[in-house]
Design an enzyme around this catalytic site. Structure first.
Site, PDB file in Angstrom:
ATOM      1  N   GLY B  40       0.769  -1.343  -0.172  1.00 24.12           N
ATOM      2  CA  GLY B  40       0.165   0.093   0.044  1.00 24.12           C
ATOM      3  C   GLY B  40       0.899   1.353   0.051  1.00 24.12           C
ATOM      4  O   GLY B  40       1.852   1.210   0.755  1.00 24.12           O
ATOM      5  N   GLY B  42      -0.450   4.787   0.065  1.00 18.02           N
ATOM      6  CA  GLY B  42      -1.385   5.786   0.147  1.00 18.02           C
ATOM      7  C   GLY B  42      -0.552   6.821   1.267  1.00 18.02           C
ATOM      8  O   GLY B  42       0.814   6.512   1.363  1.00 18.02           O
ATOM      9  N   ALA B  44      -0.158   6.439   4.545  1.00 16.25           N
ATOM     10  CA  ALA B  44       0.587   5.705   5.412  1.00 16.25           C
ATOM     11  C   ALA B  44       1.765   5.007   4.885  1.00 16.25           C
ATOM     12  O   ALA B  44       3.076   4.982   5.571  1.00 16.25           O
ATOM     13  CB  ALA B  44      -0.239   4.861   6.428  1.00 16.25           C
ATOM     14  N   SER B 284     -17.918  18.277   1.394  1.00 14.06           N
ATOM     15  CA  SER B 284     -17.208  18.571   2.523  1.00 14.06           C
ATOM     16  C   SER B 284     -18.062  18.886   3.741  1.00 14.06           C
ATOM     17  O   SER B 284     -19.048  19.535   3.688  1.00 14.06           O
ATOM     18  CB  SER B 284     -16.154  19.719   2.317  1.00 14.06           C
ATOM     19  OG  SER B 284     -15.582  20.075   3.552  1.00 14.06           O
ATOM     20  N   ARG B 337     -20.604  14.004  13.157  1.00 11.83           N
ATOM     21  CA  ARG B 337     -21.227  13.190  11.827  1.00 11.83           C
ATOM     22  C   ARG B 337     -22.248  12.166  12.164  1.00 11.83           C
ATOM     23  O   ARG B 337     -23.040  11.830  11.353  1.00 11.83           O
ATOM     24  CB  ARG B 337     -19.804  12.618  11.239  1.00 11.83           C
ATOM     25  CG  ARG B 337     -19.112  13.385  10.652  1.00 11.83           C
ATOM     26  CD  ARG B 337     -17.753  13.024  10.108  1.00 11.83           C
ATOM     27  NE  ARG B 337     -16.933  13.851   9.317  1.00 11.83           N
ATOM     28  CZ  ARG B 337     -15.842  13.598   8.698  1.00 11.83           C
ATOM     29  NH1 ARG B 337     -15.272  12.619   8.639  1.00 11.83           N
ATOM     30  NH2 ARG B 337     -15.047  14.625   8.198  1.00 11.83           N
ATOM     31  N   GLU B 453      -5.456   3.776   8.026  1.00  7.77           N
ATOM     32  CA  GLU B 453      -6.897   3.136   8.135  1.00  7.77           C
ATOM     33  C   GLU B 453      -7.076   1.927   8.023  1.00  7.77           C
ATOM     34  O   GLU B 453      -8.032   1.312   8.909  1.00  7.77           O
ATOM     35  CB  GLU B 453      -7.690   3.716   6.869  1.00  7.77           C
ATOM     36  CG  GLU B 453      -9.270   3.702   7.033  1.00  7.77           C
ATOM     37  CD  GLU B 453     -10.258   4.102   6.054  1.00  7.77           C
ATOM     38  OE1 GLU B 453      -9.601   4.816   4.764  1.00  7.77           O
ATOM     39  OE2 GLU B 453     -11.305   4.112   5.854  1.00  7.77           O
ATOM     40  N   ARG B 463     -14.574   8.747  14.110  1.00  4.30           N
ATOM     41  CA  ARG B 463     -13.536   9.566  13.798  1.00  4.30           C
ATOM     42  C   ARG B 463     -13.785  11.381  13.607  1.00  4.30           C
ATOM     43  O   ARG B 463     -14.684  11.277  13.059  1.00  4.30           O
ATOM     44  CB  ARG B 463     -12.465   9.050  12.615  1.00  4.30           C
ATOM     45  CG  ARG B 463     -11.428   9.824  11.829  1.00  4.30           C
ATOM     46  CD  ARG B 463     -10.724   9.346  10.883  1.00  4.30           C
ATOM     47  NE  ARG B 463     -11.491   9.364   9.634  1.00  4.30           N
ATOM     48  CZ  ARG B 463     -11.933  10.461   9.248  1.00  4.30           C
ATOM     49  NH1 ARG B 463     -11.419  11.658   9.397  1.00  4.30           N
ATOM     50  NH2 ARG B 463     -12.738  10.532   7.928  1.00  4.30           N
ATOM     51  N   LEU B 469      -5.917  11.986   7.842  1.00  2.92           N
ATOM     52  CA  LEU B 469      -4.710  12.162   7.183  1.00  2.92           C
ATOM     53  C   LEU B 469      -3.826  12.328   8.424  1.00  2.92           C
ATOM     54  O   LEU B 469      -2.530  11.745   8.175  1.00  2.92           O
ATOM     55  CB  LEU B 469      -4.608  13.521   6.767  1.00  2.92           C
ATOM     56  CG  LEU B 469      -6.003  13.737   5.324  1.00  2.92           C
ATOM     57  CD1 LEU B 469      -5.863  14.900   4.775  1.00  2.92           C
ATOM     58  CD2 LEU B 469      -5.418  12.535   4.140  1.00  2.92           C
TER      59      LEU B 469
END
Lengths: 227, 663, 253
Positions: B40, B42, B44, B284, B337, B453, B463, B469
């Site tokens: 991976g 991304g 991370a 957003s 959220r 993630e 979260r 990020l």
């Protein structure tokens, strides 16, 4: 000097040559036009013929003219090489072509350049070659203690031929289109892009590409119609 | 199995510093002899691979994309949190730590979260040095904005493309290590199995997606940074390719899946418009600063809107239900959220949804436009401005703030959100759950690490915005480069691992057989169809609100679907070629196993916390956490018949557990 | 929701050795679908007929990952400006339309299958110098160097490149100048990147040339088709700094 050859063979270096020779040729267009407009002077060709004599006999101008030939050849050959390389970099073309994202001129600089080059060959064969190697009558003028070639007479006869006039007009249209893209493109290649000045350069380019070829075109049309 | 979180002793605020100072190190000459696989690339993965390369390890990095730059971290919009306190508004490492623990509804580890808050400050410095063009003030210093759930302004951003800019920073750092030979990059390679030798993770089986060939890669340890599994719901804000396969293959080899039922449903996404829909697009969270959420009170208005006879603008003020403002007067439209999402679901379940599918609510900017318009008019000295002028001025202000989002909305829906209220609906966005890791980010399989993630560690059951990020980069840049030494310092005498051992050959064979099996089913249904059906089951029974009965039914349905898949799926092409359908089939097969574990987890967790809402466990209509019984991490061991639960108790020494209230 | 019937002419190519050809398909779509969802529908029908689906690259489907790469009726990413294929919706087409879909065309982007091309040349250009050499942990405080807001915004505008390759696809010369110059500009404009700017620009141009991209003839097609609307001002900036670096510094790459 490997850095020099590196630069000259880099894509940006190659384009720089196109840009600099292009700008040089643009400056020539102005000088050439200024001289040729003397054809329109109503003096039976005196000032034009004297000017032509000066241009072909002054050692400094003669040296410059070799630079000009070199410039034309370099611009043409480099242009062809770049076009070939670009064509192979693209590989195959799209089945659907669109004019939506770029001007006709910008996409066909090589074609336009070839037309201009063909025109140049006709043009030089007609005047320059004949002047150098052919038979152009000599003529004497009051107040000048040497004879000069009567190139004016040659112009007069050439531009009575409609085919020649058409060839000139086609060549000049190609030149206009070539300049329309080439003028501002030369500055872009040099990296001269600025929020404040670029619109000015682009405007100048458009005016130049339209006015200069029109001014050139006046000559054959004038001779064809009125002489 | 006893799960040891390996949290170091000592006071919270010096734990990480002390631990780091006493950690075992690998000397530079030994680093050169040690191979690390990073799967991976991304935020991370790329940051980890780059940093480990800089340290001198031999890194092999893998991505199934054609380039590391395509990882879905790139799509993060809002920003990244950091406790810099540049705004002098009282922020601190402790406050960021506290907000994250509270926002996560007290289901994350104190020590991990505190370390995250500490690292947040270094991340900003590092990214600025890499050339990330963060937003700046006129004085040339970094700008911040605020995000939901906190009272300070600590979010750093690069317009609406913060994830892109951070990922490109990490990608460039990675590219630099590739160019100097410290990292070997394997693009278009998908990890399909983990290889263990003597109980330790020693390599992977990856499929070269161009040739279709399986390849064996050996190393001293394996780092997974393979992202979240939101696509188990089929429709989510994740990228089409985001998948759980690498992590799930590790789980099949003994790693544990922690808190898999903790999924974040983002309240402001563009609603589903039809059956063909392939993915959902996020709007957003920042929009809720100015937009008011509402549905019509009267059913006849709802019907009129659905049939296109009326628009939102035709409904008089008195007939609108601004349900968030009504239910949560203190926070109004800015509730967290999970709360906002559930309220939208309730409104639509009661039949007030405003599009043809009945699954949409309005997010209305008309008031904001008028408000901004009036204040603009006054500041321009136009005290008697007419309505049209005010609307024009106000629209300009809204455009300056949210222009790119409004444009995106219009592109997708074809409706002009400056004139008509936006329609939004919640969608799956992020998965807090993931592979279980200890404080060192090491899983229960020695030598197998998990970052970003893909792991479960820092966000508890919910979260906060702009924290994903932060976690990805903290793990990659500032945690794993240290903690991996705890394992590798014991491996300096281990010679180069061979990929010719029986373990590797057997794993490759198993993987090949599995792929062959998928191809040889030659059934009648497409992979896509199974994925869609899986998503529907998950959304219906394990989505925004869950109950025991539904979960049990969902589990049953998934089992049936899995059976059907393995007997009726059609995968075209062959294994030894570029075959996107085969890739998808293998991923969907894994999603179907994961889905079951998510449901089992949701069933076991008899409380409501964060993104996990059990209808049976509520108090006055709000989520009811049950700290006495469920203050633990559920870590699941895969078993075909009955996944096995392992518990890690969560110990709170610094924070008092409180009920979140937004009323 | 109005239904549309479309004829698609899609480029089919088994692999890089195959010469490739257009195949025609009928597909039923509706105007709310994205272009890629319309292709999903096509693929679903192909799979139902046990035929090979059309391979195309896509991932985020929200216009930022840069994976999607197809030329629609002669235009990279289709007719709508500033939009990637995944964000293009079918309401921009009419029922009865014939839509021609081709892969990016460039020697440096060989076709892998159907509409999928290999863009790893872009990665190698970045590897040649598209970074700032700072190891993790070496950074000073983020606010140590103030950067003028406008400058940061200019750098940002260049940095928004998604690496999709539409610039190369649009260019009649398959030139990668817009891509390369966007990165050179992004990093060169910032004080942090200024330090190694001189070497960077030479290295990246060299790699770009070696990958076999064509030369820029300033047609401007790239900036018209760029889904992130990156300006060719960046190309001029790269030309300028490249020449500055070749003639004004002691570096040769």
């Amino acid at each position: 000097m490997s850095w020099v050859s590196n630069f000259l063979t880099s894509s940006i270096g190659k384009k720089l040559i196109m840009s600099l020779t292009g700008l040089f040729l643009i400056s020539f267009l102005v000088v050439h036009l200024a001289g040729n407009l003397q054809l329109l002077a109503n003096d039976g060709g005196k000032s034009f013929n004297v000017y032509a004599y000066f241009m072909t006999h002054n050692p400094f101008i003669k040296t410059i003219s070799f630079g000009l030939y070199a410039g034309i050849l370099l611009h043409a050959i480099q242009g062809i090489l770049i076009a070939l390389k670009n064509r192979s970099a693209k590989g195959s073309r799209y089945a659907v072509s669109t004019g939506a994202n770029a001007s006709f001129a910008s996409k066909n600089m090589a074609l336009l350049g070839t037309l201009i080059f063909a025109f140049l060959l006709i043009h030089m064969g007609d005047f320059w070659f004949k002047m150098k190697f052919g038979a152009v009558d000599m003529v004497a003028y009051d107040g000048i203690d040497y004879k000069v070639q009567d190139l004016y007479d040659k112009v007069l006869t050439s531009f009575k031929n409609p085919l020649v006039v058409v060839a000139y007009l086609v060549g000049l249209i190609a030149l206009a289109l070539h300049l329309l893209h080439g003028f501002q493109s030369a500055f872009q290649t040099l990296g001269l892009n600025h929020k404040k000045y670029t619109p000015f350069i682009k405007g100048m380019g458009v005016i130049f590409s339209i006015l200069v070829p029109i001014a050139y075109a006046i000559i054959p049309i004038y001779f064809f119609l009125f002489k | 199995m006893k799960l040891n979180s390996n949290i170091p002793d000592g006071p919270l605020d010096t734990k990480w510093t002390n631990y780091r100072s006493k950690m075992n190190l690998v000397a530079p000459n030994n680093k050169r002899r040690i191979d690390i696989i990073v799967v991976g690339t991304g935020l991370a993965g790329a940051s980890a691979a780059a940093t480990l390369g800089e340290l001198g390890y031999n890194v092999k990095a893998f991505t199934f994309h054609d380039s590391p730059r395509r990882a879905h971290s790139i799509a993060a919009q809002g920003g990244i949190n950091a406790a810099k306190n540049y705004q002098n508004d009282g922020d601190s490492v402790y406050r960021l730590f506290y907000d994250t623990i509270k926002g996560g509804d007290y289901r994350s580890r104190e020590a991990n979260v505190h370390r995250l808050a500490e690292a947040s400050r270094n991340i900003i410095d590092q990214c600025v040095a890499q050339g990330v063009p963060f937003a700046r003030e006129y004085g040339g210093l970094l700008a911040n904005r605020s995000f939901g759930g906190v009272q300070v302004s600590r979010t750093f951003y690069a317009r609406g493309q913060t994830g892109q800019q951070l990922l490109l920073g990490a990608y460039q750092a990675l590219s630099r290590q590739i160019s100097v030979g410290n990292v070997e990059m394997y693009n278009r390679h998908e990890m399909l199995d983990l290889v263990k030798v003597d109980g330790k993770a020693r390599g992977i089986i990856a499929r070269n997606l161009l040739t279709g060939k399986l390849e064996r890669f050996a190393a001293h340890c394996v780092v997974l940074a393979t992202g979240g599994y939101g696509n188990v719901f089929y429709l989510s804000t994740n990228a089409m390719g985001s998948n759980v396969t690498a992590a799930w293959r590790a789980v099949r080899r003994g790693a544990l899946m922690a808190n898999p039922c903790f999924t974040q449903i983002h309240p402001t996404c563009i609603p589903v418009s039809g059956e063909y829909q392939s993915k959902l697009t996020l709007m957003s969270e920042s929009l809720r600063n100015d937009g008011r959420v509402w549905v019509p009170k009267k059913k006849e208005d709802v019907m009129a809107i659905r049939e296109g006879r009326k628009t939102g603008n035709d409904i008089p003020e008195g007939d609108r239900d601004y349900y968030l403002e009504r239910r949560y007067p203190a926070f109004g439209n800015l509730v967290p959220r999970d709360v906002a999402s559930r309220a939208a679901k309730v409104a639509c379940d009661e039949g007030h949804g405003v599009n043809q599918t009945g699954l949409a609510v309005f997010l209305d900017f008309a008031d904001a436009i008028q408000r901004y318009g009036k204040s603009e008019a006054i500041s321009k000295g136009m005290s008697n401005a007419d309505k049209a002028t005010i609307t024009k001025l106000g629209t300009a202000v809204v455009e300056a703030k949210y222009g790119n989002l409004f444009e995106m909305y219009e592109k997708i829906t074809g409706e002009n959100p400056y004139v008509l209220p936006m329609k939004i609906y919640p969608a799956v966005h992020y998965t807090m759950g993931g592979v279980w890791v200890d404080y060192n980010l090491e899983t229960n399989v020695p030598g197998l690490f998990c970052l970003g993630e893909a792991n479960f560690s820092d966000h508890g059951s919910n979260r906060l915005g702009a924290s994903a990020l932060m976690q990805g980069l903290a793990d990659g840049y500032f945690v794993i480069p240290y903690t991996i030494g705890q394992f590798l310092s014991k491996e300096i005498r281990t010679p180069k691992i061979s990929n010719e051992t029986p373990e590797f050959i057997a794993a490759e064979k198993e993987t090949q057989e599995r792929l062959n099996k998928l191809l040889n089913i030659k059934g009648d249904k497409s992979v896509e169809e199974f994925h869609r059906r899986l998503g529907k089951i998950m959304w219906e029974y394990c989505g925004m609100a869950r109950n025991a009965e539904g979960l049990k039914k969902g589990r049953q349905l998934i089992r049936e679907l899995r059976k059907e898949f393995w007997s009726d799926v059609f995968v075209p092409g062959s294994t030894d070629e570029f075959n996107p359908e085969l890739e998808k089939a293998a991923r969907v097969a894994d999603f179907m196993e994961l889905g079951e574990v998510m449901i089992v987890d949701a069933l076991t967790r008899e409380e409501s916390c964060g993104g996990h809402f059990r209808e049976e466990y509520t108090q006055d209509g709000e989520a009811m956490r049950r700290d006495d019984e469920f203050t633990f991490v559920s870590a699941w061991e895969w078993d075909e018949n009955e996944p096995i639960l392992h518990k890690e108790e969560l110990i709170f020494e610094n924070v008092e557990l409180k009920t979140r209230s937004y009323k | 929701m109005s239904d549309m019937n479309l004829t698609l002419k899609v480029w089919r190519q088994k692999n890089n050795n195959d010469s490739g050809r257009f195949e025609s398909y009928q597909v039923a779509a509706n105007e709310h679908m994205s272009f890629l969802e319309m292709l999903d529908v096509l693929n679903q029908t192909l799979i139902e007929k046990k035929e090979e689906p059309v391979a195309f690259e896509h991932d985020c489907r929200e216009g930022i990952c840069g994976a999607c790469s197809m030329v629609i009726n002669g235009r990279p990413h289709g007719p709508q400006g500033g939009t990637t294929t995944c964000q293009l919706h079918m309401r921009h087409f009419k029922s009865g339309d014939t839509i021609t879909i081709e892969p990016w065309r460039a020697k440096a982007f060989p076709v892998i299958k159907d509409l999928v091309v290999d863009r790893s040349s872009f990665d190698r250009i970045i590897q040649a110098g598209g970074y700032i050499s700072v190891n993790t942990g070496q950074a000073q405080d983020g606010n140590a160097i103030p950067i003028e807001k406008d400058l940061a915004l200019q750098a940002f505008d260049a940095a928004t490149c998604i690496g999709c390759g539409a610039c190369v696809a649009a260019c009649p010369n398959a030139s990668a100048m817009l891509f390369t110059s966007a990165k050179v500009s992004h990093l060169g404009l910032l004080p942090q990147g200024e330090v190694e700017h001189s070497k960077r620009v030479q290295s990246m141009v060299k790699q770009m040339d070696e990958e076999g991209f064509g030369m820029c003839s300033n047609t401007g097609a790239c900036e018209v088709e760029c889904p992130k609307e990156i300006s060719i001002t960046n190309i001029a900036r790269m030309n300028r700094t490249y020449m500055g670096s070749v003639f004004g510094s002691d570096k040769t790459v």
